[in-house]
Design an enzyme around this catalytic site. Structure first.
Site, PDB file in Angstrom:
ATOM      1  N   CYS A 269      14.351  -1.176 -10.704  1.00  0.00           N
ATOM      2  CA  CYS A 269      13.779  -0.169 -11.611  1.00  0.00           C
ATOM      3  C   CYS A 269      14.823   0.899 -11.934  1.00  0.00           C
ATOM      4  CB  CYS A 269      12.563   0.496 -10.974  1.00  0.00           C
ATOM      5  SG  CYS A 269      11.244  -0.623 -10.578  1.00  0.00           S
TER       6      CYS A 269
HETATM    7  N1  SAJ Z   1      16.967   6.440  -3.538  1.00  0.00           N
HETATM    8  C1  SAJ Z   1      17.895   7.376  -3.102  1.00  0.00           C
HETATM    9  N2  SAJ Z   1      17.489   8.677  -2.964  1.00  0.00           N
HETATM   10  C2  SAJ Z   1      16.211   9.058  -3.253  1.00  0.00           C
HETATM   11  C3  SAJ Z   1      15.298   8.093  -3.705  1.00  0.00           C
HETATM   12  C4  SAJ Z   1      15.691   6.797  -3.833  1.00  0.00           C
HETATM   13  O1  SAJ Z   1      19.047   7.058  -2.833  1.00  0.00           O
HETATM   14  O2  SAJ Z   1      15.899  10.240  -3.093  1.00  0.00           O
HETATM   15  C5  SAJ Z   1      17.402   5.057  -3.709  1.00  0.00           C
HETATM   16  C6  SAJ Z   1      16.585   4.102  -2.870  1.00  0.00           C
HETATM   17  O3  SAJ Z   1      17.181   3.927  -1.596  1.00  0.00           O
HETATM   18  C7  SAJ Z   1      16.649   2.813  -3.693  1.00  0.00           C
HETATM   19  C8  SAJ Z   1      16.711   3.329  -5.107  1.00  0.00           C
HETATM   20  O4  SAJ Z   1      17.163   4.686  -5.042  1.00  0.00           O
HETATM   21  O5  SAJ Z   1      17.815   2.104  -3.399  1.00  0.00           O
HETATM   22  C9  SAJ Z   1      15.352   3.284  -5.825  1.00  0.00           C
HETATM   23  O6  SAJ Z   1      14.448   3.925  -4.978  1.00  0.00           O
HETATM   24  P1  SAJ Z   1      12.936   4.298  -5.483  1.00  0.00           P
HETATM   25  O7  SAJ Z   1      12.339   5.144  -4.401  1.00  0.00           O
HETATM   26  O8  SAJ Z   1      12.952   4.842  -6.835  1.00  0.00           O
HETATM   27  O9  SAJ Z   1      12.172   2.912  -5.387  1.00  0.00           O
HETATM   28  P2  SAJ Z   1      11.948   1.788  -6.481  1.00  0.00           P
HETATM   29  O10 SAJ Z   1      13.193   1.335  -7.111  1.00  0.00           O
HETATM   30  O11 SAJ Z   1      11.088   0.776  -5.818  1.00  0.00           O
HETATM   31  O12 SAJ Z   1      11.133   2.563  -7.603  1.00  0.00           O
HETATM   32  C10 SAJ Z   1       9.764   2.331  -7.788  1.00  0.00           C
HETATM   33  C11 SAJ Z   1       9.470   2.934  -9.129  1.00  0.00           C
HETATM   34  N3  SAJ Z   1       8.172   2.512  -9.510  1.00  0.00           N
HETATM   35  C12 SAJ Z   1       8.006   2.100 -10.773  1.00  0.00           C
HETATM   36  O13 SAJ Z   1       8.916   2.039 -11.570  1.00  0.00           O
HETATM   37  C13 SAJ Z   1       6.646   1.691 -11.132  1.00  0.00           C
HETATM   38  C14 SAJ Z   1       9.539   4.450  -9.071  1.00  0.00           C
HETATM   39  O14 SAJ Z   1       9.032   5.004 -10.281  1.00  0.00           O
HETATM   40  C15 SAJ Z   1       8.709   4.974  -7.928  1.00  0.00           C
HETATM   41  O15 SAJ Z   1       8.798   6.398  -7.878  1.00  0.00           O
HETATM   42  C16 SAJ Z   1       9.241   4.373  -6.647  1.00  0.00           C
HETATM   43  O16 SAJ Z   1       9.018   2.954  -6.731  1.00  0.00           O
HETATM   44  C17 SAJ Z   1       8.505   4.915  -5.444  1.00  0.00           C
HETATM   45  O17 SAJ Z   1       8.338   6.153  -5.417  1.00  0.00           O
HETATM   46  O18 SAJ Z   1       8.205   4.119  -4.544  1.00  0.00           O
END
Ligand code: SAJ
Length: 431
Positions: A269
């Site tokens: 995403c």
């Molecule tokens: N990450 C960081 N720092 C942060 C947050 C995330 O380095 O503060 C990294 C994570 O380790 C990962 C990547 O970024 O490698 C993405 O993390 P994510 O928490 O955004 O997780 P995703 O990719 O599964 O995003 C999904 C998204 N959902 C949809 O698109 C419907 C996102 O909008 C959600 O906010 C996220 O899940 C969630 O919160 O679980």
């Protein structure tokens, strides 16, 4: 004239789903849980066969949920003709990036061709795949017209961004849904259908506004992750603990949302969605500077972490070469098995290229999968005593971080997990 809104609000209609992955399958099961009929279509014979054996390939869907859905009549098929029985078709196919990070719309195009083939009067057609503003009207409106169907008379066309959060407690039934219709009436009919499955529906004025909503949600994350990754590098240069500062800023009950530095940004995403918007912006001769800079910062984080790990080893008299490394976590975020686009893997491959020997401890990823990546797979209860360095790249729950800090002389923590758990050890250095 059929009252479609009342039909979708009150009758037991059948939901059809194109694409039975981490978005489509939970949506299909949400329809089943809402008392609706369900027919799932996927081009993968293997995926469909396993679903019909109640074998889930999606982290957040259990085999038991599948079994119960099959028991009440849910169907999975590779025959698109089965979608004619559906009263609403939800399209949840991948929207990856292709060569030189351009949108790859091949799955969306294929699903538009399927819709053109099977759509019939009375159906709602909703695209859920994340894509640039304009996709629904560019691909699905023409497909329906070619099928001889008139939008708002025969069929209804909308876009609704998927909001699945892998590994989260929040299920599809508990997350509000944004919906934009090709027309206002199409939006109303689609909202009536979704209203049977989700707690609340937020209608916007068009499919483009709904497509843009999703891209704003994830671009917001990518840019803020890029910001905190840059802040972390600055904090290290001026000898400040970024984890302490984030924890302190988080005490502000308004106007601040914590993001955390890490090994980089993985998953399907956050690294991708903003690039769909950037591509569409370039088509309009508009420069998306925040998206582009966040991408620059986030994509260099694996190398930054490798440099920090090498410096830590060197300051303790060791090269990267020939060092025994215990790597904790290769999935792209905690407590899930998905290692697609995982930044952890980018870090490890760079360390391996420099001659480190790497063993991986990741209770969520199969030992076979770890070995497929070319690393030694460790189980939870093995000794950590013979490692020169441990690197925490994905901060899964259920790992004995205290034992790691006790048994491994050098620990590099890319996730701030030791700070968060209050484990204070001289062996540990955080990003
Ligand atoms: N990450 C960081 N720092 C942060 C947050 C995330 O380095 O503060 C990294 C994570 O380790 C990962 C990547 O970024 O490698 C993405 O993390 P994510 O928490 O955004 O997780 P995703 O990719 O599964 O995003 C999904 C998204 N959902 C949809 O698109 C419907 C996102 O909008 C959600 O906010 C996220 O899940 C969630 O919160 O679980």
């Amino acid at each position: 004239m059929t009252d479609f809104i009342t039909f979708f609000e009150e009758e037991r209609w059948t939901a059809g789903v194109i694409g039975l992955g981490y978005v489509g399958l939970p949506l299909l099961l949400t329809a089943v849980e809402s008392g609706l009929g369900a027919v799932g279509f996927d081009v993968s014979e293997d995926r469909v066969a396993r679903l019909n054996r109640a074998e889930s390939m999606v982290d957040d869907v259990s085999d038991d949920e599948l079994f119960k859905a099959l028991e009440v009549g849910a169907e999975f098929s590779t025959d698109p003709e089965r979608l004619r029985d559906a009263d609403a078709i939800f399209i949840c196919v991948p929207s990856p990036l292709g060569r030189n990070r351009q949108p790859d719309l091949s799955y969306i195009e294929a699903s538009a061709a399927t819709v053109e083939r099977v759509a019939r009067p009375g159906q709602i057609i909703v695209l859920e795949s994340t894509t640039y503003p304009g996709t629904t009207e560019d691909y699905f409106a023409p497909a329906l017209e070619r099928a001889g169907l008139t939008i708002d008379e025969d069929v209804f066309l909308a876009f609704s961004p998927e909001r699945v959060s892998p590994g989260s407690e929040l299920g599809t039934r508990s997350i509000p849904k944004v919906i934009g219709g090709h027309t206002s009436y199409s939006g109303d009919v689609a909202a009536a259908a979704y209203g049977r499955m989700v707690p609340s529906v937020h209608k916007v004025s068009s499919t483009r506004a709904a497509e843009m909503t999703k891209l704003l949600e994830n671009t917001y994350r990518a840019v803020n992750i890029g910001l905190i990754n840059e802040m972390a590098q600055l904090a290290h240069e001026i000898d400040i603990d970024i984890w302490e500062v984030i924890e302190a800023a988080s005490t502000k009950p308004f106007g601040f949302q914590a993001f955390y530095p890490g090994p980089g940004v993985g998953g399907h995403c956050i690294p991708l969605d903003p690039q769909y918007l950037a591509w569409r912006a370039r088509e309009a001769n508009f420069a998306t500077r925040f998206i582009d800079f966040a991408e620059q910062v986030n994509s260099q984080m694996p190398q930054y972490n490798v440099d920090r790990i090498a410096a830590l080893l060197n300051s303790n008299g060791r090269p990267v070469f020939d060092t025994e490394i215990l790597a904790v976590g290769i999935s792209y975020k905690p407590d899930i098995a998905d290692d697609r686009e995982s930044a952890s893997l980018h870090v490890l491959s760079k360390l391996a290229e420099r001659g480190a020997r790497i063993s991986v401890l990741d209770p969520y990823v199969s030992l076979e999968r770890v070995e497929q990546h070319g690393y030694i797979a460790l189980s939870r209860d093995e000794s950590f005593a013979n490692f020169d360095l441990a690197v925490v790249l994905t901060d899964h729950s259920g790992i004995d971080y205290e034992r790691i800090a006790r048994e491994v002389p050098l620990v590099y923590d890319a996730r701030g997990v030791f700070n968060r758990l209050g484990i204070d050890s001289p062996n540990v250095t955080a990003l």
